[in-house]
Design a protein around this motif. Sequence first.
Motif: not given
Length: 366
Positions: A272, A274-275, A278
């Motif tokens: 992941d 995106a994790t 972010t």
Amino acid sequence: MKALVKEKAGPGLRLVDVPEPEVGPGEVKIRVLRTGICGTDLHIRKYDDWARQTLKPPIIVGHEFSGHVVEVAPGVEDISVGDLVSGEGHLVCGKCRNCMAGRRHLCRNTIGLGVNRDGAFAEYLTLPASNVWVHRVPVHPDVAAIFDPFGNAVHTALSFPLVGEDVLITGAGPIGLMAAAVATHVGARHVMITDVSDERLALAGKLGVSLALNVSRTTIGEGMCQLHLREGFDVGLEMSGNPAAMRDMIANMTHGGKIAMLGLPAEEFAVDWATIVTSMITIKGVYGREMYETWYNMSVLLEKGLDLTPVITDRFPYQDFDAAFDTAASGRTGKVILDWSEEARPGRARNEPTEAEAAPTMDRSA
């Protein structure tokens, strides 16, 4: 001398008689006392895709060892006959940019002991003096034999500051267990280790971890609740190479968390991203040991009371190598040791101590 040899392409190893190695310029000759069985050795015995692409038989295998120096080439200093030693299994070129800058663990031209050069599963081996680590403080030959994987654990565990931090370790194999011991010893607040082997998790309990979690029955999130953690783990040590373990680790890190990844996946896998972005997670790849800062750290950790003996679960005379390899491949044990000392004998109960193993410190008579 006797040696374990990959004689030709195909599964298996053979114990055969081979000539004793001769000392070359700048080298030392070592009488092997103990060797550790590594995952790399299991790949070589199985002769999987990696081994087929990497090895050029015939070759003596093995890279984890301890032994006594029996001969020193002219001009070699600070190493003496009789010294108890281990060895750095990565032989570097000394001339590339990283080597010249003192970053020898990043050498692009590394040669592997027991992979690209005759190794340590033998009664004698030779090694460049620059790769020999002399034990200046008392250490048992069994523990000295696992300095190579211990170095992997220390290099990984000390990649980021651990004092007061909450640490997640995925993978309770021998290196993961040693990393857990290091993290606990240097002052982490909570150390949680995960695996699917109850036997290995029981070993972790002997090393002082806060929680040993079987993820086939309990999630990491549930483990966090048991430890009363609300924001996730500060540091992750990924030791398994398992895609699900890495994904679970990323999902349970705090914002700004740091992950050191030693586990080597068999193939590419998705995470992941995106994790990672972010949550501003740092991921560092780790391979081998820093030469020789990690070795210094290892010796000091043992000198200051770190106990690795619970990680060593099985011992075999070298003649029983097939049983030893089967035990190591079971996935239910800690570190498996082969005894190459003169008193090693076939048929000895696998955990029956020899006279040398009962010695509390260095034993030059082993």
